[in-house]
Motif scaffolding. Structure first.
Motif, mmCIF file in Angstrom:
data_model
loop_
_atom_site.group_PDB
_atom_site.id
_atom_site.type_symbol
_atom_site.label_atom_id
_atom_site.label_comp_id
_atom_site.label_asym_id
_atom_site.label_seq_id
_atom_site.Cartn_x
_atom_site.Cartn_y
_atom_site.Cartn_z
ATOM 1 N N SER A 1 0.861 -1.321 0.116
ATOM 2 C CA SER A 1 0.058 0.099 0.228
ATOM 3 C C SER A 1 0.925 1.550 0.335
ATOM 4 O O SER A 1 0.857 2.436 -0.837
ATOM 5 C CB SER A 1 -1.213 0.020 1.588
ATOM 6 N N GLN A 2 2.413 1.605 0.350
ATOM 7 C CA GLN A 2 3.166 2.794 1.077
ATOM 8 C C GLN A 2 3.640 1.816 -0.441
ATOM 9 O O GLN A 2 3.580 3.426 -1.190
ATOM 10 C CB GLN A 2 3.855 2.481 2.098
ATOM 11 N N ILE B 1 -8.440 11.358 -3.135
ATOM 12 C CA ILE B 1 -9.177 9.704 -2.815
ATOM 13 C C ILE B 1 -8.042 8.307 -3.303
ATOM 14 O O ILE B 1 -8.663 7.434 -2.620
ATOM 15 C CB ILE B 1 -10.469 10.169 -4.090
ATOM 16 N N GLU B 2 -7.555 8.720 -4.631
ATOM 17 C CA GLU B 2 -6.403 7.913 -4.477
ATOM 18 C C GLU B 2 -5.732 7.345 -3.746
ATOM 19 O O GLU B 2 -4.717 6.228 -4.172
ATOM 20 C CB GLU B 2 -6.203 7.725 -6.271
ATOM 21 N N LEU B 3 -5.133 8.352 -3.441
ATOM 22 C CA LEU B 3 -3.589 7.822 -2.254
ATOM 23 C C LEU B 3 -5.097 6.847 -0.774
ATOM 24 O O LEU B 3 -4.253 6.481 -0.571
ATOM 25 C CB LEU B 3 -3.567 9.019 -1.830
ATOM 26 N N THR C 1 8.966 9.952 0.811
ATOM 27 C CA THR C 1 9.284 9.021 2.308
ATOM 28 C C THR C 1 8.052 8.655 2.997
ATOM 29 O O THR C 1 7.443 9.704 3.486
ATOM 30 C CB THR C 1 10.325 10.085 3.118
ATOM 31 N N PRO C 2 7.908 7.575 3.054
ATOM 32 C CA PRO C 2 6.671 6.682 3.801
ATOM 33 C C PRO C 2 7.442 6.385 4.701
ATOM 34 O O PRO C 2 8.947 5.577 5.026
ATOM 35 C CB PRO C 2 6.865 5.292 3.375
ATOM 36 N N VAL D 1 3.825 7.988 7.880
ATOM 37 C CA VAL D 1 3.853 9.477 7.752
ATOM 38 C C VAL D 1 3.915 8.784 5.933
ATOM 39 O O VAL D 1 5.799 8.441 6.141
ATOM 40 C CB VAL D 1 4.789 10.780 7.884
ATOM 41 N N LEU D 2 3.605 9.539 5.409
ATOM 42 C CA LEU D 2 4.475 9.737 4.056
ATOM 43 C C LEU D 2 4.463 11.419 3.733
ATOM 44 O O LEU D 2 3.614 11.498 3.123
ATOM 45 C CB LEU D 2 3.098 9.394 2.666
#
Length: 152
Positions: free
Chosen positions: A21-22, A135-137, A41-42, A119-120
């Motif tokens: 998902s990340q 919405i996509e994210l 950066t995730p 956090v992304l």
């Protein structure tokens, strides 16, 4: 010159998306904003962390009656909810204005801020996140997201 970042955090502070998902969220941002992968950066922390907006900070308000909270009172609540060993605990607090229950995460921050383990973070591309991209994210991450604009 200030550094500008956009942080996307889950609405639920303990939520951590899976690695796939990340990666999907990183790919979406990379494609939409034409950024290098190194600019996105995730991060996952062991404990809940406060994600501030830096120099954008203006005020804190009650989510029930919209009254502005005194900064000293808010800072005291933050201190009570934090420990070096466990980070922040998101427990119920009483608002000083209308005595209703809420959490530090649910206070209304101008500019938005919040609490999360995940956090992304990306460099600010210089324009707003479209509703469609958000919405996509959220679909890729599997959670409603809060958008934080950081400036340092």
């Amino acid at each position: 010159m200030s550094d500008h970042y956009i942080c996307l955090i889950p609405a639920e502070p303990d939520f951590i998306p899976g690695e796939e998902s990340q990666a999907a969220a990183v790919a979406l941002i990379q494609k939409t904003w034409n950024l290098e992968k190194s600019e996105i950066t995730p991060e996952t922390d062991t404990h809940i962390v406060f994600r501030d907006c830096g120099e954008n900070f203006e005020s804190v308000h009650c989510p029930h009656c919209s009254a502005e909270m005194e900064i000293g009172h808010w800072q005291a609540l933050m201190d009570q909810s934090y420990s070096d060993e466990n980070g922040f605990t998101i427990s119920t607090i009483q608002t000083p204005c209308c005595s209703k229950s809420t959490t530090l995460n649910d206070l209304c921050y101008k500019w938005p801020m919040g609490f999360s383990r995940f956090v992304l973070r990306t460099v600010d591309p210089g324009y707003e996140i479209s509703d469609y991209l958000l919405i996509e994210l959220e679909s890729a991450i599997g959670s409603e997201l809060r958008v934080i604009h950081q400036m340092y």
